[in-house]
Design an enzyme around this catalytic site. Structure first.
Site, mmCIF file in Angstrom:
data_model
loop_
_atom_site.group_PDB
_atom_site.id
_atom_site.type_symbol
_atom_site.label_atom_id
_atom_site.label_comp_id
_atom_site.label_asym_id
_atom_site.label_seq_id
_atom_site.Cartn_x
_atom_site.Cartn_y
_atom_site.Cartn_z
ATOM 1 N N ALA A 155 0.834 -1.202 0.000
ATOM 2 C CA ALA A 155 0.000 0.000 0.000
ATOM 3 C C ALA A 155 0.867 1.249 0.000
ATOM 4 O O ALA A 155 0.598 2.222 -0.727
ATOM 5 C CB ALA A 155 -0.929 -0.004 1.215
ATOM 6 N N TYR A 156 1.912 1.245 0.827
ATOM 7 C CA TYR A 156 2.815 2.400 0.893
ATOM 8 C C TYR A 156 3.495 2.618 -0.462
ATOM 9 O O TYR A 156 3.555 3.742 -0.969
ATOM 10 C CB TYR A 156 3.863 2.165 1.985
ATOM 11 C CG TYR A 156 4.763 3.347 2.249
ATOM 12 C CD1 TYR A 156 4.305 4.443 2.974
ATOM 13 C CD2 TYR A 156 6.073 3.364 1.784
ATOM 14 C CE1 TYR A 156 5.139 5.532 3.225
ATOM 15 C CE2 TYR A 156 6.912 4.442 2.027
ATOM 16 C CZ TYR A 156 6.435 5.529 2.752
ATOM 17 O OH TYR A 156 7.255 6.601 2.997
ATOM 18 N N THR A 157 3.983 1.537 -1.060
ATOM 19 C CA THR A 157 4.625 1.649 -2.368
ATOM 20 C C THR A 157 3.651 2.176 -3.413
ATOM 21 O O THR A 157 3.995 3.048 -4.213
ATOM 22 C CB THR A 157 5.169 0.272 -2.802
ATOM 23 O OG1 THR A 157 6.162 -0.148 -1.866
ATOM 24 C CG2 THR A 157 5.787 0.331 -4.181
#
Length: 251
Positions: A155-157
């Site tokens: 999700a962060y990526t």
């Protein structure tokens, strides 16, 4: 490095300034004369007090970046109280780690909301003001995973990859309107978000071995880059992702 009054008379809006990189950038803007509006959820006034000690105005505007109604209304509220918005720094962000096959949808939604959707809405609302007066600086915070894949942070990526592309998309539309939209790409920085990595002897050693400068970054390493992108020195810089990574990406 920069004139004490370089940004005097301007209003800078900063998210994520209660600590770490965001705090250092907010203080840097104040050190060069800008009045600062802090968008934050907490009641922490430490950054506000430090900025006010520099002789400029600082106000806190409470906002939950996971609540889009709150996000949508905060920039108009700042402009109403402080007169305008000249600079926007989107520094707030969260990270959730899980193996991809186990990644909870709730965590995915929260990361995307705070790291991407809130950034988009704040850019859009600030852009309305900046485009109308043909002047403004928007500085987003991307990540090394805007270029790389990362591990256990899908999700962060995804969010930070999208922030890089959003930065370019807005620059394409707004550069001719006098608005600079750029992003800063932090490398491995000694902040709370990286505590687990710093405390892992193996991963910390592996990371240090790849950083050409030979140390983890520090929040104050971002003072110069944010001032460059917020100042007239970057007038011809649009849609750029500026890596502040000790040489990591060049390795």
């Amino acid at each position: 490095m920069y004139s004490k009054d370089m940004l005097k008379g301007q209003v800078a809006v900063v998210t994520g300034a209660t600590r770490g990189i965001g705090k250092s950038m907010a203080v840097a803007l104040a050190e060069t004369g800008a009045d600062v509006a802090l968008i934050q959820r907490s009641e922490n006034e430490e950054t506000k007090r430090e900025i006010e000690s520099l002789g400029v105005r600082c106000e806190i505007f409470h906002c939950d970046l996971n609540n889009m109604e709150s996000v949508r209304s905060v920039i108009p509220a700042i402009a109403n109280e402080m007169g305008t918005v000249d600079i926007l720094v989107n520094s707030a962000g969260i990270q959730k780690r899980h193996p991809a096959v186990e990644f909870p949808e709730e965590d995915w939604d929260q990361v995307i909301n705070i790291n991407l959707k809130a950034v988009w809405i704040l850019c859009q609302e600030a852009g309305k003001i900046m485009v109308s007066k043909n002047r403004g600086k928007i500085i987003n915070i991307a990540s090394l995973v805007s270029f790389q894949g990362g591990i256990t942070v899908p999700a962060y990526t995804s969010s930070k990859g999208a922030v890089g592309q959003l930065t370019k998309a807005l620059a394409n539309e707004w550069s001719s309107k006098g608005v600079n939209v750029n992003a800063i790409v932090p490398g491995y920085i000694d902040t709370d978000m990286n505590t687990a990595l710093i405390n892992d002897p193996t991963r910390s050693r592996q990371i240090l071995e790849r950083i050409p400068v030979g140390r983890w970054g520090r929040p104050d390493d971002f003072k110069g880059p944010v001032l460059f992108l917020a100042s007239p020195a970057s007038e011809y810089v649009h849609g750029h992702l500026l890596a502040v990574d000790g040489g990591w990406l060049g390795r």
